[in-house]
Scaffold this motif. Structure first.
Motif, mmCIF file in Angstrom:
data_model
loop_
_atom_site.group_PDB
_atom_site.id
_atom_site.type_symbol
_atom_site.label_atom_id
_atom_site.label_comp_id
_atom_site.label_asym_id
_atom_site.label_seq_id
_atom_site.Cartn_x
_atom_site.Cartn_y
_atom_site.Cartn_z
ATOM 1 N N SER A 1 0.863 -1.007 -0.036
ATOM 2 C CA SER A 1 -0.017 -0.098 0.000
ATOM 3 C C SER A 1 0.819 1.372 -0.084
ATOM 4 O O SER A 1 2.057 1.210 0.623
ATOM 5 N N ALA A 2 0.364 2.184 -0.447
ATOM 6 C CA ALA A 2 1.011 3.551 -0.514
ATOM 7 C C ALA A 2 1.141 3.955 0.902
ATOM 8 O O ALA A 2 2.093 4.598 1.224
ATOM 9 N N ARG A 3 0.178 3.672 1.754
ATOM 10 C CA ARG A 3 0.498 4.031 3.322
ATOM 11 C C ARG A 3 1.677 3.580 3.865
ATOM 12 O O ARG A 3 2.365 4.186 4.486
ATOM 13 N N THR A 4 1.781 2.207 3.474
ATOM 14 C CA THR A 4 3.030 1.414 4.340
ATOM 15 C C THR A 4 4.417 2.283 3.344
ATOM 16 O O THR A 4 5.494 2.439 4.166
ATOM 17 N N GLN A 5 4.278 2.184 2.283
ATOM 18 C CA GLN A 5 5.551 3.087 1.593
ATOM 19 C C GLN A 5 5.804 4.305 2.139
ATOM 20 O O GLN A 5 6.898 4.584 2.247
ATOM 21 N N TYR A 6 4.578 5.165 2.163
ATOM 22 C CA TYR A 6 4.840 6.463 2.885
ATOM 23 C C TYR A 6 5.600 6.385 4.225
ATOM 24 O O TYR A 6 6.320 7.295 4.810
ATOM 25 N N ALA A 7 5.058 5.404 4.937
ATOM 26 C CA ALA A 7 5.432 5.117 6.385
ATOM 27 C C ALA A 7 6.857 4.894 6.567
ATOM 28 O O ALA A 7 7.477 5.506 7.403
ATOM 29 N N LEU B 1 8.433 -4.961 9.931
ATOM 30 C CA LEU B 1 7.167 -5.556 10.575
ATOM 31 C C LEU B 1 6.232 -4.633 11.449
ATOM 32 O O LEU B 1 5.130 -4.276 11.300
ATOM 33 N N GLU B 2 7.006 -3.839 12.308
ATOM 34 C CA GLU B 2 6.349 -3.053 13.134
ATOM 35 C C GLU B 2 5.565 -1.795 12.488
ATOM 36 O O GLU B 2 4.659 -1.468 12.731
ATOM 37 N N ILE B 3 6.405 -1.350 11.566
ATOM 38 C CA ILE B 3 6.073 -0.243 10.820
ATOM 39 C C ILE B 3 4.786 -0.705 9.942
ATOM 40 O O ILE B 3 3.844 0.211 9.956
ATOM 41 N N VAL B 4 5.050 -1.641 9.079
ATOM 42 C CA VAL B 4 3.836 -2.269 8.450
ATOM 43 C C VAL B 4 2.529 -2.420 9.319
ATOM 44 O O VAL B 4 1.455 -1.871 8.916
ATOM 45 N N GLU B 5 2.824 -3.029 10.454
ATOM 46 C CA GLU B 5 1.702 -3.399 11.240
ATOM 47 C C GLU B 5 1.147 -1.919 12.023
ATOM 48 O O GLU B 5 -0.210 -2.049 12.144
ATOM 49 N N ALA B 6 1.792 -1.095 12.064
ATOM 50 C CA ALA B 6 1.498 0.065 12.812
ATOM 51 C C ALA B 6 0.425 0.792 11.787
ATOM 52 O O ALA B 6 -0.680 1.560 12.173
ATOM 53 N N VAL B 7 0.566 0.614 10.445
ATOM 54 C CA VAL B 7 -0.119 1.562 9.580
ATOM 55 C C VAL B 7 -1.151 0.933 8.563
ATOM 56 O O VAL B 7 -2.276 1.322 8.239
ATOM 57 N N ASP B 8 -0.969 -0.617 8.658
ATOM 58 C CA ASP B 8 -1.762 -1.258 7.815
ATOM 59 C C ASP B 8 -2.270 -2.877 8.564
ATOM 60 O O ASP B 8 -3.017 -3.324 7.982
ATOM 61 N N GLY B 9 -2.115 -2.794 9.699
ATOM 62 C CA GLY B 9 -2.561 -3.953 10.372
ATOM 63 C C GLY B 9 -1.711 -5.071 10.139
ATOM 64 O O GLY B 9 -0.551 -4.929 9.503
ATOM 65 N N LYS B 10 -2.197 -6.233 10.875
ATOM 66 C CA LYS B 10 -1.164 -7.453 10.565
ATOM 67 C C LYS B 10 -1.210 -8.157 9.254
ATOM 68 O O LYS B 10 -2.347 -7.784 8.509
ATOM 69 N N ILE B 11 -0.458 -8.835 8.937
ATOM 70 C CA ILE B 11 -0.282 -9.413 7.471
ATOM 71 C C ILE B 11 -1.305 -10.657 7.731
ATOM 72 O O ILE B 11 -1.352 -11.291 8.653
ATOM 73 N N LYS B 12 -2.310 -10.568 6.626
ATOM 74 C CA LYS B 12 -3.380 -11.565 6.591
ATOM 75 C C LYS B 12 -3.520 -12.134 5.203
ATOM 76 O O LYS B 12 -4.567 -11.335 4.584
ATOM 77 N N PRO B 13 -3.066 -12.828 4.788
ATOM 78 C CA PRO B 13 -3.205 -13.478 3.273
ATOM 79 C C PRO B 13 -4.633 -13.833 3.211
ATOM 80 O O PRO B 13 -5.075 -13.601 1.895
ATOM 81 N N VAL B 14 -5.328 -14.523 4.088
ATOM 82 C CA VAL B 14 -6.505 -14.930 4.052
ATOM 83 C C VAL B 14 -7.151 -14.709 4.996
ATOM 84 O O VAL B 14 -6.587 -14.644 6.347
ATOM 85 N N THR B 15 -8.565 -14.632 5.219
ATOM 86 C CA THR B 15 -9.410 -14.087 6.347
ATOM 87 C C THR B 15 -9.261 -15.458 7.475
ATOM 88 O O THR B 15 -9.205 -15.030 8.693
ATOM 89 N N CYS B 16 -9.113 -16.532 7.007
ATOM 90 C CA CYS B 16 -9.143 -17.422 8.047
ATOM 91 C C CYS B 16 -7.663 -17.847 8.735
ATOM 92 O O CYS B 16 -7.310 -18.887 9.329
ATOM 93 N N VAL B 17 -6.688 -16.927 8.561
ATOM 94 C CA VAL B 17 -5.276 -17.272 8.762
ATOM 95 C C VAL B 17 -5.181 -17.386 10.400
ATOM 96 O O VAL B 17 -4.332 -18.349 10.680
#
Lengths: 133, 133
Positions: free
Chosen positions: A5-11, A77-93
């Motif tokens: 996401s642009a959000r993560t790249q900006y962060a 990982l901290e930066i990504v999770e801070a702005v876009d939440g946890k990595i979730k390839p599929v909803t049932c992860v």
DNA sequence: CTATATTCCTATCTGGATAGTAGGAATATA
DNA sequence: TATATTCCTACTATCCAGATAGGAATATAG
């Protein structure tokens, strides 16, 4: 596929910029200017990073942001999770049987493995590494 | 973050279903029915998989699809790329300087590393592995 | 040769998420 | 009091994944 996401790249750009400043501090507007990021949009991102404790903020005149830790101690990982939440390839992860397929979901193990793989890579890359290229 | 497209999930489910059938063949409509995938949508996905050579198609009455290889010889990377294209975390991943930042883009190396990490994981997971859970 | 069942192709619609904007409240300094 | 900042909430716009529709091409069977 799997675009960031642009959000993560900006962060990440903003954090890199902040980390490499003398005194390691700056205002949101300065960072937006330096990194060509929409100023108002960046404000929200900076708040996320502050909430996560990666940076510290000071309001009012002469306010701004400063690094809360050493860049070598901040992971992607901290930066990504801070702005876009946890990595979730599929909803049932993180909840087996959450999808329509119920327990008969063979691919789930595979997706969980993917999440772990991505998480591991992001966790072993520090802000210092990335900002130095 | 990093969620997997419905397209890719459908592709994997359809391939798994096809692989575990006696004779390893079926029509698109049968697979759609068995896996609860919108039939018309699946048609396009099946064409992608055929174009990539992972399955073979037969038109007309009594037509359908069959596995072109052993499921142990088909990787998840092949399936993902067939239906959603190559993994591309950022636009500049295969062309340095493609972004607005030009050559001054430190994070690029990091994103390229992420792509390689994901690619490697997907390449070492076979259809056989995934369909057996 | 007609009816039918299939893959294949192209065009279109739509909802929801992402990206970005706007306005101002809270807060700090001078 | 004026100003500069972070912070909060709500809104708008844009884009694209997901899905649908219609039919062309192709093969089989009777």
């Amino acid at each position: 596929m799997f675009s960031v996401s642009a959000r993560t790249q900006y962060a990440i750009r903003a954090m890199s910029c902040l980390a490499t400043r003398q005194d390691r501090s700056a205002t949101s507007a300065e960072l937006a200017q330096a990194e060509s990021i929409p100023p108002k949009y960046l404000e929200g991102i900076m708040s996320n990073l502050t909430a996560r404790g990666l940076i510290e903020s000071e309001r009012g005149k002469n306010g701004g942001y400063r690094m809360a830790k050493d860049p070598a101690a901040i992971t992607m990982l901290e930066i990504v999770e801070a702005v876009d939440g946890k990595i979730k390839p599929v909803t049932c992860v993180d909840a087996a049987g959450a999808c329509a397929l119920g327990g008969n979901c063979h691919p789930r193990k595979f997706w969980v493995g993917l999440k772990q793989t991505i998480d591991a890579y992001l966790a072993e890359s520090t802000l210092k590494d990335v900002s130095e290229g």
